[in-house]
Design a protein around this motif. Structure first.
Motif, PDB file in Angstrom:
ATOM      1  N   VAL A   1     -26.449 -15.853 -18.015  1.00  0.00           N
ATOM      2  CA  VAL A   1     -27.017 -15.428 -19.301  1.00  0.00           C
ATOM      3  C   VAL A   1     -27.548 -14.017 -19.076  1.00  0.00           C
TER       4      VAL A   1
ATOM      5  N   TYR B   1     -25.187 -17.327 -27.046  1.00  0.00           N
ATOM      6  CA  TYR B   1     -25.342 -16.034 -26.368  1.00  0.00           C
ATOM      7  C   TYR B   1     -24.163 -15.085 -26.627  1.00  0.00           C
TER       8      TYR B   1
ATOM      9  N   ASN C   1     -25.990 -12.156 -27.891  1.00  0.00           N
ATOM     10  CA  ASN C   1     -26.313 -11.314 -26.735  1.00  0.00           C
ATOM     11  C   ASN C   1     -25.039 -10.906 -25.991  1.00  0.00           C
TER      12      ASN C   1
END
Ligand SMILES: [Fe+2]
Length: 556
Positions: A125, A281, A285
């Motif tokens: 991550v 994610y 992100n």
């Protein structure tokens, strides 16, 4: 000699007429087969690319719409799209024709070490900004990333607000090792970034064994009182395979907010760790709009974030990942004994989860924090919460009354308390019980999700004697334009942030709008944009392309 020509002309004319009729759609002759997509060119430049540097993808194709995986979103023919790969990455271009024909082509992007930037492949991550545990400190932020547990490297974070890099305190971590999820053991790392210049920008970099593995320039610090801020709010966000999830994420990034509040149902369908990694994610992100690494997003629990736990059914493996994918204040009511949490049994089965979550479970379900001239109070509205518990109400009152003078008071929870539509949604209207507390403590806005639509009520209070629609006293003078002072909180539902549409169910009742109705838009995805000054709150509801669907203003 001349006689065949008229006859031939007649025959030819008839054939042409028949063909023309066929093309007109009225014949039984077979239509032309739909054109299949063709990929003319798909390449990455440079390839290999130095770690930490962007690579540009270029595609040319015909016959359909292009999309890039993993998680890079749509691409048009002729368009160039840049991204920073986290290690060797296979990027797949898929072109889909209107009739559903598909062509795919892959390019493998290789990452080579650079002199001062180690291959960052060890992130599972990538770093993302977090609220951390300083609810009223605009000079602080948290940072979180995950890496494999077997990685024994020494991590460090440095921040640059002026010209010099400053080393932060050592990061801390918890072990995320959930058996059965097919995800190898990870460590969830957190660091505190301080001191930051409120309202300013800063650069940060993550180092592993002294070498830079990740860097972001121009991240946004939190806002202090007196600073104008733009806040985006949306709920019901990332649904696997739904292109609206990504288009809303890109639309939000385009508004360049200082802060985003995600008002529940963050990662469908169950909020598991696997779903966060595969879908959430990459949407928020990663890809061309990696929002969370440079802007603060705050996560709020919805029913899908607690899987089936809210109804007592066995949850899927890896569920409740909210508690180790976010790092947020633990200043909630702390009502741990009164049934305000999911019943996690048998205890042994949940031991790996508890190790991963640490002190965040269950405290992180409810908290408050300040940003700019606003106090935000976040509540877990799932069914296991006891909304009529005096201790919980006291905490809500204390959190609201603790707001500095002149602050906006904005309360967020997933399940709306009031329903201005004809859609029952299985009687999930229990949060109405808290409205008397909110109106008494001068809340300005209550923002919810859960219904995959946008809806706005008039400002309203409840008359004594009940917490149902029959007791609603709407402020009929407020119009949000000429009259901007409101008598009572406004309820906003902004749950059209990327999940499946509720347009066929959430609608104005056939017999006419209810007295507290102000706006309802259910036929498209959307998100809320608040521009907040000390004395003026400007609200706009926007779709993914930036069109304004509804707007109003509040003043003191
Ligand atoms: Fe929901």
């Amino acid at each position: 000699m001349n006689s065949p020509r008229p006859a031939g002309t007649l025959v030819l004319t008839c054939v042409l007429l028949v063909l023309a009729a066929c093309r007109g759609g009225g014949s039984k002759a077979p239509a032309d087969p739909p054109a299949a997509p063709v990929i003319l060119r798909f390449e990455a430049d440079p390839n290999p690319v130095e770690a930490g540097s962007p690579v540009t993808l270029r595609a040319e194709f015909t016959g359909g719409k292009g999309a890039l995986d993993p998680g890079l979103g749509a691409i048009a023919s002729g368009q160039a799209l840049a991204f920073v790969p986290l290690g060797d990455t296979s990027v797949v271009l898929t072109v889909t024709s209107p009739s559903g024909q598909v062509r795919s082509e892959a390019v493998k992007v290789q990452v080579k070490p650079s002199p001062d930037f180690e291959d960052p492949a060890s992130f599972t991550v990538p770093p993302c900004l977090q609220l951390g545990e300083a609810p009223d400190r605009p000079d602080r932020l948290g940072l979180m990333w995950h890496a494999p547990a077997y990685d024994t490297g020494t991590w460090a974070v440095e921040v640059r607000t002026t010209g010099t890099w400053v080393r932060m305190a050592d990061p801390a971590s918890t072990l995320v090792d959930i058996p059965g999820t097919q995800v190898p053991a990870q460590r969830a790392w957190t660091a505190v970034l301080k001191p930051l210049e409120p309202g300013g920008t800063f650069d940060y970099r993550v180092l592993r064994d002294g070498r830079r593995v990740f860097q972001v320039n121009g991240a946004r610090a939190r806002m202090a009182p007196g600073q104008r801020q733009r806040v985006v709010i949306a709920g019901d966000l990332v649904e696997p395979g739904n292109p609206a999830s990504r288009s809303i994420a890109e639309g939000i990034a385009a508004q360049k907010p200082d802060l985003m509040l995600a008002v529940g149902d963050l990662s469908y369908p169950h909020g598991t760790y696997q779903e966060y990694r595969a879908h959430f994610y990459p949407t928020y992100n990663g890809g061309p709009a990696p929002f969370m690494r440079s802007r603060l997003m705050v996560g709020i629990l919805g029913n899908h974030d607690v899987a089936h736990v809210d109804r007592g059914a066995p949850p899927p493996l890896g569920s409740l990942a909210y508690y180790y994918c976010w790092d947020q204040p633990l200043n909630g009511p702390g009502l741990l004994q009164g049934g305000h949490v999911a019943n996690l049994s048998p205890a042994q089965a949940w031991a790996p989860f508890r190790q991963a979550a640490g002190a965040r479970y269950p405290a992180m379900g409810n908290f408050w924090f300040d940003s700019g001239d606003a106090r935000f109070v976040v509540l877990d509205s799932n069914r296991y919460m006891h909304r009529d518990d005096p201790a919980l109400r006291h905490w809500v009152e204390t959190a609201l009354d603790g707001a500095p003078a002149g602050f906006w008071r904005i309360v967020l929870y997933h399940h709306p308390g009031f329903n201005q539509s004809s859609f029952k949604h299985t009687n999930d209207w229990h949060m109405a019980q808290l409205w008397p507390v909110l109106q008494r403590h001068r809340v300005d806005l209550v923002v919810n999700g859960h219904l995959h639509a946008y809806a706005r009520t008039r400002p309203f209070t409840l008359a004594p004697g009940g917490v149902d629609e029959a007791h609603i006293l709407p402020d009929l003078a407020y119009d949000g334009a000429a009259t901007t002072k409101a008598a009572g909180p406004i309820q906003i539902i902004t749950g059209a942030g990327g999940g499946i549409s509720h347009k066929n169910r959430f609608r104005v009742p056939a017999k006419g709008p209810k007295p507290f109705h102000q706006a309802l838009i259910a036929d498209r995805h959307s998100f809320s944009v608040l521009d907040l000054d000390r004395d003026r709150l400007r609200f706009r509801q926007m779709d993914g392309a930036g069109a304004v669907l509804d707007q109003f203003t509040l003043t003191r």
